[in-house]
Design a protein around this motif. Structure first.
Motif: not given
Length: 251
Positions: A18-20, A123-126, A130-134, A148-149
């Protein structure tokens, strides 16, 4: 809950960290937004289309997500060509359509589609978790990540609360209209919704403290090492830099 239809998949994009994906989306979207050449913007649109294909997304579903953008762009195409100054390419009575206005509309349209497709693919594929973690791993402030979460988690709850308040008002004879009484009623509903949301937020926070919340969110998601993470990120950086240089040379 907000639907996360695109987050389920086994494609190459889904396998990236996700970070990438977040960093790649930021770099490509910024370079797309700053682009002022219509042909270069078209290349960004092609890249976004390739990423959609790599993510294994159905184009029919993607196009459905683009509907709100179509209405926005329709307003742009109606207003800009007849209000922008420049060479006139068509005139009917007082109505004048200018070449710079049409070109600007084309740039806005292409770049808008490119950026939205980029975020859809990357982005929409996570999942939101996972977005929050990234975001946390790229050192976005924790408060922004929490906001956000928690917004994602409780926006549907607030919506249900609003529906209950509106239903209660209708049971008491309220009929929405374009009059002062309706405006006051909706203002009261908004105020009551804010009060109830604040009270619920306090109860949720107290419940989280009772469960040992220490200002940190811990995730059970595991992101296995993928040797393609670094090449993909370097590829997006190299592509963005190359297109920026190409635009500078083009000028």
């Amino acid at each position: 809950m907000i639907e996360e239809k695109f987050s389920i998949g086994q494609s190459f994009i889904h396998g990236l960290d996700p970070k990438i994906r977040i960093l790649s989306a930021i770099v490509l979207s910024f370079s797309t937004a700053l682009c002022d050449n219509l042909y270069i913007a078209g290349l960004y649109l092609v890249i976004s289309g390739v990423l959609i294909t790599m993510a294994g997304l159905k184009w029919i579903e993607v196009i459905k997500r683009l509907k709100p953008l179509f209405w926005f762009l329709l307003m742009i195409w109606i207003i800009l060509p007849v209000t922008f100054e420049g060479d006139v390419i068509y005139q009917y009575s007082w109505l004048k359509i200018t070449s710079p206005g049409v070109i600007l509309c084309c740039k806005i349209t292409v770049k808008s589609f490119a950026i939205l497709l980029l975020f859809t693919a990357l982005i929409a594929t996570m999942t939101i978790a996972s977005l929050g973690n990234g975001l946390h791993r790229i050192h976005v402030p924790d408060k922004m990540v929490f906001l956000l979460l928690m917004s994602y988690r409780y926006i549907s709850v607030i919506e249900e609360e609003y529906k209950r308040l509106l239903r209660a008002a209708k049971f008491r004879g309220f009929v929405p209209g374009t009059n002062l009484h309706s405006y006051k009623t909706f203002a009261y509903l908004a105020g009551m919704l804010f009060v109830r949301a604040s009270l619920r937020a306090q109860r949720v926070y107290q419940a989280m403290l009772c469960r040992g919340f220490n200002q940190k969110f811990h995730t059970l998601d595991v992101y296995p090492s993928n040797r393609l993470n670094s090449p993909f990120l370097m590829g997006t950086f190299a592509t963005s830099i190359s297109l920026v240089i190409l635009e500078m040379i083009w000028v």
